[in-house]
Enzyme design. Structure first.
Site, PDB file in Angstrom:
ATOM      1  N   HIS A 180     -20.574  25.032  35.719  1.00 49.44           N
ATOM      2  CA  HIS A 180     -20.219  24.977  34.291  1.00 49.44           C
ATOM      3  C   HIS A 180     -19.090  25.951  34.007  1.00 49.44           C
ATOM      4  O   HIS A 180     -19.061  27.062  34.523  1.00 49.44           O
ATOM      5  CB  HIS A 180     -21.429  25.173  33.382  1.00 49.44           C
ATOM      6  CG  HIS A 180     -21.966  26.559  33.244  1.00 49.44           C
ATOM      7  ND1 HIS A 180     -21.487  27.458  32.321  1.00 49.44           N
ATOM      8  CD2 HIS A 180     -22.986  27.196  33.871  1.00 49.44           C
ATOM      9  CE1 HIS A 180     -22.197  28.589  32.388  1.00 49.44           C
ATOM     10  NE2 HIS A 180     -23.104  28.462  33.333  1.00 49.44           N
ATOM     11  N   ASP A 230     -20.956  34.518  34.750  1.00 52.40           N
ATOM     12  CA  ASP A 230     -21.606  33.310  34.209  1.00 52.40           C
ATOM     13  C   ASP A 230     -20.635  32.555  33.316  1.00 52.40           C
ATOM     14  O   ASP A 230     -20.544  32.846  32.142  1.00 52.40           O
ATOM     15  CB  ASP A 230     -22.850  33.709  33.430  1.00 52.40           C
ATOM     16  CG  ASP A 230     -23.611  32.518  32.885  1.00 52.40           C
ATOM     17  OD1 ASP A 230     -23.315  31.389  33.301  1.00 52.40           O
ATOM     18  OD2 ASP A 230     -24.498  32.735  32.026  1.00 52.40           O
ATOM     19  N   ASP A 266     -23.783  28.203  39.793  1.00 50.17           N
ATOM     20  CA  ASP A 266     -23.858  28.868  38.491  1.00 50.17           C
ATOM     21  C   ASP A 266     -24.309  30.305  38.737  1.00 50.17           C
ATOM     22  O   ASP A 266     -25.447  30.524  39.166  1.00 50.17           O
ATOM     23  CB  ASP A 266     -24.874  28.119  37.598  1.00 50.17           C
ATOM     24  CG  ASP A 266     -24.943  28.683  36.187  1.00 50.17           C
ATOM     25  OD1 ASP A 266     -24.203  29.641  35.878  1.00 50.17           O
ATOM     26  OD2 ASP A 266     -25.749  28.146  35.393  1.00 50.17           O
ATOM     27  N   GLU A 277     -22.745  23.832  28.936  1.00 50.51           N
ATOM     28  CA  GLU A 277     -23.993  24.109  29.670  1.00 50.51           C
ATOM     29  C   GLU A 277     -24.854  25.087  28.894  1.00 50.51           C
ATOM     30  O   GLU A 277     -26.068  24.958  28.832  1.00 50.51           O
ATOM     31  CB  GLU A 277     -23.679  24.678  31.065  1.00 50.51           C
ATOM     32  CG  GLU A 277     -24.915  24.882  31.959  1.00 50.51           C
ATOM     33  CD  GLU A 277     -25.574  26.249  31.852  1.00 50.51           C
ATOM     34  OE1 GLU A 277     -26.619  26.462  32.489  1.00 50.51           O
ATOM     35  OE2 GLU A 277     -25.059  27.131  31.130  1.00 50.51           O
ATOM     36  N   GLU A 278     -24.188  26.058  28.296  1.00 48.83           N
ATOM     37  CA  GLU A 278     -24.924  27.131  27.615  1.00 48.83           C
ATOM     38  C   GLU A 278     -25.649  26.632  26.368  1.00 48.83           C
ATOM     39  O   GLU A 278     -26.508  27.312  25.830  1.00 48.83           O
ATOM     40  CB  GLU A 278     -23.965  28.289  27.257  1.00 48.83           C
ATOM     41  CG  GLU A 278     -23.316  28.971  28.475  1.00 48.83           C
ATOM     42  CD  GLU A 278     -24.286  29.803  29.309  1.00 48.83           C
ATOM     43  OE1 GLU A 278     -25.490  29.826  28.993  1.00 48.83           O
ATOM     44  OE2 GLU A 278     -23.828  30.428  30.284  1.00 48.83           O
TER      45      GLU A 278
HETATM   46  N1  TRP Z   1     -27.788  28.670  33.721  1.00 48.07           N
HETATM   47  C1  TRP Z   1     -28.128  29.947  33.135  1.00 48.07           C
HETATM   48  C2  TRP Z   1     -26.987  30.298  32.223  1.00 48.07           C
HETATM   49  O1  TRP Z   1     -25.913  29.817  32.386  1.00 48.07           O
HETATM   50  C3  TRP Z   1     -28.329  31.019  34.163  1.00 48.07           C
HETATM   51  C4  TRP Z   1     -29.511  30.809  35.019  1.00 48.07           C
HETATM   52  C5  TRP Z   1     -30.729  31.271  34.806  1.00 48.07           C
HETATM   53  C6  TRP Z   1     -29.563  30.080  36.227  1.00 48.07           C
HETATM   54  N2  TRP Z   1     -31.568  30.906  35.796  1.00 48.07           N
HETATM   55  C7  TRP Z   1     -30.882  30.155  36.680  1.00 48.07           C
HETATM   56  C8  TRP Z   1     -28.626  29.377  36.949  1.00 48.07           C
HETATM   57  C9  TRP Z   1     -31.261  29.551  37.868  1.00 48.07           C
HETATM   58  C10 TRP Z   1     -29.012  28.764  38.129  1.00 48.07           C
HETATM   59  C11 TRP Z   1     -30.338  28.847  38.582  1.00 48.07           C
HETATM   60  O2  TRP Z   1     -27.176  31.073  31.342  1.00 48.07           O
HETATM   61 ZN    ZN Z   2     -24.486  29.846  33.690  1.00 49.48          ZN
END
Ligand code: TRP
Ligand code: ZN
Ligand code: CA
Length: 446
Positions: free
Chosen positions: A133, A145, A208, A179-180
């Site tokens: 993302h 992130d 990610d 994504e967020e």
């Molecule tokens: N996707 C989440 C974000 O962008 C971060 C995240 C939390 C994550 N736990 C995860 C990403 C496990 C991959 C796998 O805020």
């Molecule tokens: Zn993320």
């Protein structure tokens, strides 16, 4: 009994799998090592993956940092810093010979963008996709992130171009918007992919947060072949890994997994705390979050772990080069019995449902797949076996699952010592009184 047509087109066979249960999706169907179905002599060795220059990955992060700084401090959905990030990545890919597509959608009152990049060539019916993302939260520049996954993926795509890679599979890259806000962009992409296109996706790799300052090395516990590929890379460089457990389904791979596409990925940790044992094996600081700047203003270039970024960038190349060289998905020959067979209450003899297999040359593969669909009010009562034509018994289920209803599950059986043609049986015995049910259907795939 209904036999599925053994010679149905591969696309249909794969489509049938794609709409199957998550359990079915987790089976190593798409990316399994070549089975008896594929002649081993046809398997070309994978080309050697390159060392991805971490300086180049950092240069992309630098660009994301500048973009955020010039656009109100973030790269969030609906904000100018997001579109500027898309434009930067797209320009690089276009110059490197990718076919790029900007997909737009609307969410939270703003236009969102997914950027898709296809590397020309490869088998159009067997697509390996990798994604990250590109959006961040509004509170900071989102460099770990998920500038980290976005930048590493971009540099990998550029490395594919530099190498002039001609993999067996078609390679596709995706940078997701929003994504967020709940995996919006990747869900939109998957939902708008026609079923025939979905079924061509042999796997999806997600990146990610792969440069958390206090990094752990986590591999997603999903498709076994993808998982094993990443583990092989890390064991090759002597870095231990753990299974990712900080929220399965919290990133874009969930959008693909939900429709039955085999997924995998890498992660270095978010707000969870690193344990003493983890600090022992990976270094870093015990008792501190893997990324103490997660979703904060301090998620800047200063909160990036260069070693983790370097290793994970190289791990992506290792996976793309090796999984991309995989042989096309063998169609598999499926045989099914959809006639109901009553399972009488205990005490009673076992019942069985037969399937006559014919036209499969030689032995069954080591990855013979058995899909079981039993309707029952207490699956913990049941012992379920696969019985080969010569009478050999392979236990599939032995009274596990407690009081839950029904047994709808895929199993992979190493039946390589069995001649495939002949009468196979699904044998079911009820071992405890009071609950009953029936074999609804079952299917065996070679
Ligand atoms: N996707 C989440 C974000 O962008 C971060 C995240 C939390 C994550 N736990 C995860 C990403 C496990 C991959 C796998 O805020
Ligand atoms: Zn993320
Ligand atoms: Ca019973």
């Amino acid at each position: 009994m209904s036999l599925s047509v053994p010679r149905r087109p591969a696309v249909l066979a794969a489509a049938a799998l794609a709409v199957g249960s998550l359990v079915a999706a987790a089976a190593p169907t798409a990316l399994a090592a070549p089975s008896a179905v594929t002649a081993p002599s046809a398997v070309a060795a994978a080309p050697t993956p390159p060392d991805i220059p971490v300086a180049n990955v950092k240069a992309h992060l630098q660009q994301f940092s500048t973009i955020a700084a010039n656009n109100g401090g973030n790269r969030a959905h609906g904000r100018p810093g997001y579109k500027a990030s898309v434009d930067y990545v797209k320009a690089q890919l276009d110059a490197a010979g990718f076919t790029t597509t900007l997909q737009t959608f609307t969410t939270s009152g703003a236009t969102g963008y997914n950027l898709i990049a296809d590397w020309p060539g490869g088998d159009p019916n067997s697509v390996l996709m990798a994604g990250a993302h590109l959006d961040g939260v509004t509170s900071g520049p989102g460099i770990n992130d998920n500038g980290s996954g976005s930048a590493a993926l971009l540099e990998n795509a550029l490395a594919v171009s530099r190498a002039g890679l001609q993999p067996t599979k078609h390679l596709r890259f995706g940078w997701w918007g929003a994504e967020e806000l709940g995996l919006i962009g990747s869900k939109y992409y998957v939902n708008n992919l026609p079923a025939a296109e979905r079924s061509k996706l042999s796997g999806y790799l997600n990146f990610d947060m792969i440069a958390s300052l206090n990094a752990g090395y986590f591999v997603y516990d999903d498709d076994p072949a993808i998982e094993q590929t990443f583990k092989n890379y890390f064991s090759g460089i002597g870095v231990p890994t753990e299974i990712e457990t900080e929220g399965d389904g919290r990133s874009d791979h969930a959008s693909f997994k939900n429709v039955g596409i085999p997924v995998g990925g890498l992660f270095t940790g978010a707000s969870r705390t690193k344990s003493a044992a983890q600090a022992q094996k990976w270094g870093g600081t015990a008792g501190q979050a893997f990324d103490r700047c997660y979703h904060s203003a301090c998620d800047t270039l200063a909160s990036v772990n260069d070693t983790a970024l370097d290793r994970n960038s190289d791990a992506i190349a290792y996976a793309l080069w090796n999984l991309g060289a995989g042989t096309p998905v063998p169609p598999g020959k499926s045989f099914e019995n959809t006639a109901d067979v009553n399972i009488p209450d205990s005490p009673a003899a076992a019942v069985n449902s037969p399937i006559t297999v014919s036209g499969v040359a030689g032995n069954a593969p080591a990855t013979t797949k058995v899909d079981v669909n039993i309707v029952h009010t207490y699956r913990g009562d049941l012992v379920v076996d696969l019985v080969a034509p010569d009478g050999t018994v392979y236990n599939l289920h032995n009274r596990s699952g407690g009081s839950a209803d029904n047994l709808v599950q895929s199993y992979t059986v190493n039946a390589s010592s069995e001649v495939a043609d002949g009468i196979w049986k699904l044998q079911v015995k009820d071992t405890a009184a009071q609950d009953i049910g029936y074999i609804n259907s079952w299917k065996i795939t070679f």
